[in-house]
Design an enzyme around this catalytic site. Structure first.
Site, PDB file in Angstrom:
ATOM      1  N   CYS A 117       0.858  -1.184   0.000  1.00 21.68           N
ATOM      2  CA  CYS A 117       0.000   0.000   0.000  1.00 21.68           C
ATOM      3  C   CYS A 117       0.896   1.236   0.000  1.00 21.68           C
ATOM      4  CB  CYS A 117      -0.904   0.005   1.230  1.00 21.68           C
ATOM      5  SG  CYS A 117      -2.038   1.415   1.332  1.00 21.68           S
ATOM      6  N   HIS A 159      -8.957  -3.499  -2.638  1.00 20.00           N
ATOM      7  CA  HIS A 159      -8.030  -2.781  -1.756  1.00 20.00           C
ATOM      8  C   HIS A 159      -8.394  -1.298  -1.690  1.00 20.00           C
ATOM      9  CE1 HIS A 159      -3.829  -2.026  -0.120  1.00 20.00           C
ATOM     10  NE2 HIS A 159      -4.178  -0.811  -0.509  1.00 20.00           N
ATOM     11  N   GLU A 160      -8.611  -0.701  -2.859  1.00 21.36           N
ATOM     12  CA  GLU A 160      -8.955   0.728  -2.895  1.00 21.36           C
ATOM     13  C   GLU A 160     -10.359   0.974  -2.346  1.00 21.36           C
ATOM     14  OE1 GLU A 160      -6.566   2.693  -3.382  1.00 21.36           O
ATOM     15  OE2 GLU A 160      -5.215   1.161  -4.167  1.00 21.36           O
ATOM     16  N   HIS A 163     -10.321   1.504   1.249  1.00 23.48           N
ATOM     17  CA  HIS A 163      -9.956   2.877   1.620  1.00 23.48           C
ATOM     18  C   HIS A 163     -11.185   3.784   1.685  1.00 23.48           C
ATOM     19  CE1 HIS A 163      -5.621   2.910   1.941  1.00 23.48           C
ATOM     20  NE2 HIS A 163      -5.465   2.318   0.771  1.00 23.48           N
TER      21      HIS A 163
END
Length: 200
Positions: A117, A159-160, A163
């Site tokens: 990351c 993954h994003e 966020h």
């Protein structure tokens, strides 16, 4: 007299230029806060006329730091959006600009893989995720699209997307594994400093 980064950015803004995006530290609360839905009216206060300018800056920043994905909150922007892709070995270099993402369905098959990351330099962790997802989003034109993703691009999207929820890939990892990964990261950073430090 040498100008600080803040002073340089101020001068750029005065001349009508947008200062380059930079990563904020992982201790910043903006990294760990869920982001409200994006609306175009949010752009102007941050110096953007349209989504295209934002997307361009996001991809520039992502490539500058060597990433495969980048979320707006990683650079201190309160936008529910991220960019990903733009790598020749992933989906033939396809670039994705994702606004207001929603994951509608996760596939049953899961697998583990090491992830990194940009907010945590040199930190790599084994993360288990579904191989396939079905998602919907708006693109940089404001059009609503549905995506069926598989493999690496699916993993990057997930993954994003985390966020967007204020979650990072260190969440849920055991303290022992995280401590070991941090030690490895510090060693790699020390090696890098040794390679880049000027010789006496």
């Amino acid at each position: 007299m040498k100008l600080s980064d803040a002073e340089k950015n101020k001068k750029l803004k005065e001349k009508g230029f947008r200062p380059p995006l930079v990563l904020i530290p992982p201790t910043d609360p903006r990294i760990h806060s869920s982001i409200a839905p994006f609306d175009d009216v949010m752009l102007a206060p941050f110096g953007y006329e349209n989504r295209h300018d934002l997307v361009e800056d996001m991809f520039k920043c992502m490539k500058k730091y060597g990433g495969l994905g980048l979320s707006a909150n990683q650079v201190g922007l309160p936008f529910r959006m991220f960019v990903c892709g733009d790598h020749p070995q992933i989906e033939d270099g396809k670039k994705l600009a994702i606004f207001n993402p929603v994951i509608e369905e996760y596939g049953e098959e899961t697998y583990k893989m090491k992830e990194g990351c940009l907010s945590y330099p040199f930190l790599f962790l084994d993360i288990e995720r579904p191989r396939k997802i079905t998602a919907k989003h708006q693109d940089e034109h404001g059009d609503f699209l549905q995506l069926k993703l598989d493999g690496m691009i699916s993993r990057i999207f997930q993954h994003e997307f985390d966020h967007m929820q204020g979650k990072t890939f260190v969440d849920g990892v055991s303290k022992l594994k995280l401590d070991m990964a941090h030690k490895k990261a510090k060693k790699e950073m020390k090696k890098l400093r040794g390679l880049t430090s000027p010789k006496k």
